[in-house]
Design a protein around this motif. Structure first.
Motif, PDB file in Angstrom:
ATOM      1  N   ARG A 169       9.675  -5.230  -1.120  1.00 28.55           N
ATOM      2  CA  ARG A 169      10.456  -6.051  -0.196  1.00 28.55           C
ATOM      3  C   ARG A 169      10.132  -5.677   1.252  1.00 28.55           C
ATOM      4  NH1 ARG A 169      14.469  -9.148  -2.055  1.00 28.55           N
ATOM      5  NH2 ARG A 169      15.010  -8.993  -4.257  1.00 28.55           N
ATOM      6  N   ALA A 170       9.974  -4.386   1.510  1.00 22.71           N
ATOM      7  CA  ALA A 170       9.656  -3.938   2.869  1.00 22.71           C
ATOM      8  C   ALA A 170       8.318  -4.495   3.333  1.00 22.71           C
ATOM      9  CB  ALA A 170       9.648  -2.414   2.926  1.00 22.71           C
ATOM     10  N   TYR A 171       7.330  -4.528   2.435  1.00 22.40           N
ATOM     11  CA  TYR A 171       6.008  -5.060   2.790  1.00 22.40           C
ATOM     12  C   TYR A 171       6.122  -6.517   3.226  1.00 22.40           C
ATOM     13  CZ  TYR A 171       1.223  -6.739   2.308  1.00 22.40           C
ATOM     14  OH  TYR A 171       0.002  -7.319   2.549  1.00 22.40           O
ATOM     15  N   TYR A 172       6.813  -7.322   2.417  1.00 23.91           N
ATOM     16  CA  TYR A 172       6.897  -8.751   2.728  1.00 23.91           C
ATOM     17  C   TYR A 172       7.828  -9.015   3.905  1.00 23.91           C
ATOM     18  CZ  TYR A 172       4.411  -9.221  -1.661  1.00 23.91           C
ATOM     19  OH  TYR A 172       3.465  -9.115  -2.648  1.00 23.91           O
ATOM     20  N   ALA A 173       8.837  -8.184   4.089  1.00 23.50           N
ATOM     21  CA  ALA A 173       9.703  -8.323   5.264  1.00 23.50           C
ATOM     22  C   ALA A 173       8.930  -7.969   6.536  1.00 23.50           C
ATOM     23  CB  ALA A 173      10.939  -7.431   5.135  1.00 23.50           C
ATOM     24  N   ALA A 174       8.135  -6.901   6.476  1.00 18.97           N
ATOM     25  CA  ALA A 174       7.325  -6.513   7.636  1.00 18.97           C
ATOM     26  C   ALA A 174       6.336  -7.605   7.990  1.00 18.97           C
ATOM     27  CB  ALA A 174       6.592  -5.204   7.345  1.00 18.97           C
ATOM     28  N   GLU A 175       5.783  -8.249   6.976  1.00 18.14           N
ATOM     29  CA  GLU A 175       4.867  -9.355   7.224  1.00 18.14           C
ATOM     30  C   GLU A 175       5.602 -10.514   7.891  1.00 18.14           C
ATOM     31  OE1 GLU A 175       1.525 -11.375   4.553  1.00 18.14           O
ATOM     32  OE2 GLU A 175       3.557 -11.808   3.871  1.00 18.14           O
ATOM     33  N   SER A 176       6.777 -10.845   7.377  1.00 21.58           N
ATOM     34  CA  SER A 176       7.548 -11.960   7.930  1.00 21.58           C
ATOM     35  C   SER A 176       7.942 -11.718   9.380  1.00 21.58           C
ATOM     36  CB  SER A 176       8.806 -12.201   7.086  1.00 21.58           C
ATOM     37  OG  SER A 176       8.469 -12.587   5.770  1.00 21.58           O
ATOM     38  N   LEU A 177       8.199 -10.456   9.726  1.00 25.60           N
ATOM     39  CA  LEU A 177       8.653 -10.114  11.072  1.00 25.60           C
ATOM     40  C   LEU A 177       7.515  -9.705  12.005  1.00 25.60           C
ATOM     41  CD1 LEU A 177      11.895  -8.176  10.065  1.00 25.60           C
ATOM     42  CD2 LEU A 177      11.743 -10.477  11.055  1.00 25.60           C
ATOM     43  N   ALA A 194       1.882  -6.547  -2.851  1.00 23.57           N
ATOM     44  CA  ALA A 194       2.767  -5.422  -3.155  1.00 23.57           C
ATOM     45  C   ALA A 194       3.489  -5.716  -4.461  1.00 23.57           C
ATOM     46  CB  ALA A 194       3.771  -5.217  -2.021  1.00 23.57           C
ATOM     47  N   ALA A 195       3.329  -4.829  -5.441  1.00 24.13           N
ATOM     48  CA  ALA A 195       3.842  -5.074  -6.790  1.00 24.13           C
ATOM     49  C   ALA A 195       5.356  -4.867  -6.874  1.00 24.13           C
ATOM     50  CB  ALA A 195       3.142  -4.157  -7.784  1.00 24.13           C
ATOM     51  N   PRO A 196       6.118  -5.905  -7.232  1.00 23.35           N
ATOM     52  CA  PRO A 196       7.571  -5.766  -7.389  1.00 23.35           C
ATOM     53  C   PRO A 196       7.929  -5.409  -8.826  1.00 23.35           C
ATOM     54  CG  PRO A 196       6.990  -8.075  -7.487  1.00 23.35           C
ATOM     55  CD  PRO A 196       5.691  -7.308  -7.366  1.00 23.35           C
ATOM     56  N   PHE A 197       7.569  -4.197  -9.252  1.00 22.11           N
ATOM     57  CA  PHE A 197       7.768  -3.800 -10.639  1.00 22.11           C
ATOM     58  C   PHE A 197       9.223  -3.474 -10.978  1.00 22.11           C
ATOM     59  CE2 PHE A 197       3.146  -2.239 -11.279  1.00 22.11           C
ATOM     60  CZ  PHE A 197       2.780  -3.481 -11.745  1.00 22.11           C
ATOM     61  N   GLY A 198      10.101  -3.427  -9.995  1.00 20.04           N
ATOM     62  CA  GLY A 198      11.485  -3.047 -10.273  1.00 20.04           C
ATOM     63  C   GLY A 198      11.712  -1.569 -10.004  1.00 20.04           C
ATOM     64  N   GLY A 199      12.965  -1.135 -10.101  1.00 27.57           N
ATOM     65  CA  GLY A 199      13.273   0.261  -9.825  1.00 27.57           C
ATOM     66  C   GLY A 199      12.912   0.620  -8.405  1.00 27.57           C
ATOM     67  N   TYR A 200      12.324   1.793  -8.204  1.00 33.27           N
ATOM     68  CA  TYR A 200      12.000   2.234  -6.849  1.00 33.27           C
ATOM     69  C   TYR A 200      10.815   1.491  -6.256  1.00 33.27           C
ATOM     70  CZ  TYR A 200       8.698   5.323  -9.382  1.00 33.27           C
ATOM     71  OH  TYR A 200       7.729   5.826 -10.200  1.00 33.27           O
ATOM     72  N   TRP A 201      10.077   0.710  -7.087  1.00 33.71           N
ATOM     73  CA  TRP A 201       8.978  -0.097  -6.562  1.00 33.71           C
ATOM     74  C   TRP A 201       9.498  -1.247  -5.697  1.00 33.71           C
ATOM     75  CZ3 TRP A 201       3.643   0.250  -8.063  1.00 33.71           C
ATOM     76  CH2 TRP A 201       3.363   1.224  -9.027  1.00 33.71           C
ATOM     77  N   GLU A 202      10.585  -1.880  -6.148  1.00 31.82           N
ATOM     78  CA  GLU A 202      10.992  -3.137  -5.544  1.00 31.82           C
ATOM     79  C   GLU A 202      11.388  -3.045  -4.069  1.00 31.82           C
ATOM     80  OE1 GLU A 202      14.466  -6.424  -5.963  1.00 31.82           O
ATOM     81  OE2 GLU A 202      13.605  -5.695  -7.836  1.00 31.82           O
ATOM     82  N   PRO A 203      12.185  -2.051  -3.634  1.00 36.18           N
ATOM     83  CA  PRO A 203      12.530  -2.021  -2.204  1.00 36.18           C
ATOM     84  C   PRO A 203      11.313  -1.900  -1.298  1.00 36.18           C
ATOM     85  CG  PRO A 203      13.962  -0.556  -3.460  1.00 36.18           C
ATOM     86  CD  PRO A 203      12.871  -0.980  -4.387  1.00 36.18           C
ATOM     87  N   TYR A 204      10.310  -1.146  -1.745  1.00 41.37           N
ATOM     88  CA  TYR A 204       9.118  -1.004  -0.914  1.00 41.37           C
ATOM     89  C   TYR A 204       8.277  -2.274  -0.916  1.00 41.37           C
ATOM     90  CZ  TYR A 204       9.993   3.903   0.012  1.00 41.37           C
ATOM     91  OH  TYR A 204      10.554   5.082   0.462  1.00 41.37           O
TER      92      TYR A 204
END
Length: 291
Positions: A153-161, A141-151
């Protein structure tokens, strides 16, 4: 994991479609590569088609393990060989994102807010399901900044959980079909995104805090470094074994055809060299040996 879209939407989005990095509305905590092209316009909103989703296995490295069975045969690539500088770029000093012994890595760079990624996903999943055991597919999931970054973060958080497999398709659908999640250019808050994941049995506060956790920050930093090193500036993008980035193709299927050739190139490069047969001796050699 598949996102099911109507054929006319796929046809409208597949031809050289890409979402470039948007200029951040708020400062990003993760460095991102600078975009060299204008952002792609938002595509028509796709409609969902019900059906069973494909399965995969999440790994601790941030990758999603391929759903392909190990007995898939190695099939020669179709079509003409790709041309360096036209169909693909060679990455100087490139390395795989998550190296694995004897594996050829294919990284799929995507963003949940990218409509072209939503259109590409079912095509890519079908391709992934055909890969043999020596191909390792990694979703990034590309963390390009702006509105890209929260999503991202959501991808990697969902993976972690442990809720990535259940939620992946649904995030694409919520953003591009139902439009029930914050829409670009709005930068979603952690709490806004966390509320979506409650349906998967995750506490909202825990999900929000995981999005900002040390572990997720580390994954975003590592992903950003890989994108910078590989020259990735838009999504969807494909990087083969850290050495090649697919840059050509007239359609998503054509990009995957190029990827097939690059995988075959790496497979040949990794194959052990044939043992050379000893040269036949001449009569003169035999005489010298006897002396």
């Amino acid at each position: 994991m598949t996102v099911r879209l109507l054929p006319f939407v796929l046809a409208a989005s597949m031809f050289l479609g890409a979402c470039a990095q948007q200029e951040s509305a708020e400062p990003s905590s993760v460095p991102a590569p600078a975009a060299s092209e204008a952002a792609a316009p938002t595509a028509a909103v796709p409609e969902a088609v019900d059906g069973p989703a494909a399965s995969g296995t999440a790994s601790p490295s941030g990758a999603t393990a391929p759903a392909a069975p190990n007995n898939n045969p190695v099939v020669p690539p179709e079509g003409p060989a790709p041309v360096a500088g036209t169909d693909y770029a060679e990455i100087t000093g490139g390395q795989p994102f998550a190296p694995a012994m004897g594996k050829i890595e294919v990284v799929e760079v995507f963003g949940y807010t990218c409509p072209h990624c939503a259109a590409f996903e079912p095509i890519f999943e079908a391709w992934k399901s055909r890969q043999p055991a020596d191909v390792k597919v990694v979703a990034l999931a590309a963390p390009f900044g702006g509105y890209w970054e929260p999503y991202a973060r959501a991808y990697y958080a969902a993976e972690s959980l442990g809720v990535l497999e259940q939620s992946h398709d649904d995030v694409f659908r919520a953003v591009h079909v139902e439009r029930s999640m914050p829409q670009p250019p709005k930068v979603a808050s952690n709490d806004e995104i966390a509320a979506f994941y409650v349906k998967y049995g995750v506490d909202a506060d825990k999900f929000a805090s995981t999005m900002s956790s040390f572990g997720v920050n580390g994954k975003l930093k590592r992903a950003a470094q890989f994108l910078t090193r590989s020259g990735v500036q838009s999504t969807p993008d494909l990087v083969v074994n850290g050495k090649y980035r697919v840059t050509g193709g007239q359609s998503f299927e054509d990009r995957l055809r190029i990827a097939d050739h690059l995988v075959a190139m790496e497979r040949a490069a990794m194959a052990p060299a044939d043992t050379a047969e000893p040269a036949e001796s001449s009569p003169a050699d035999d005489t010298a040996a006897a002396e």
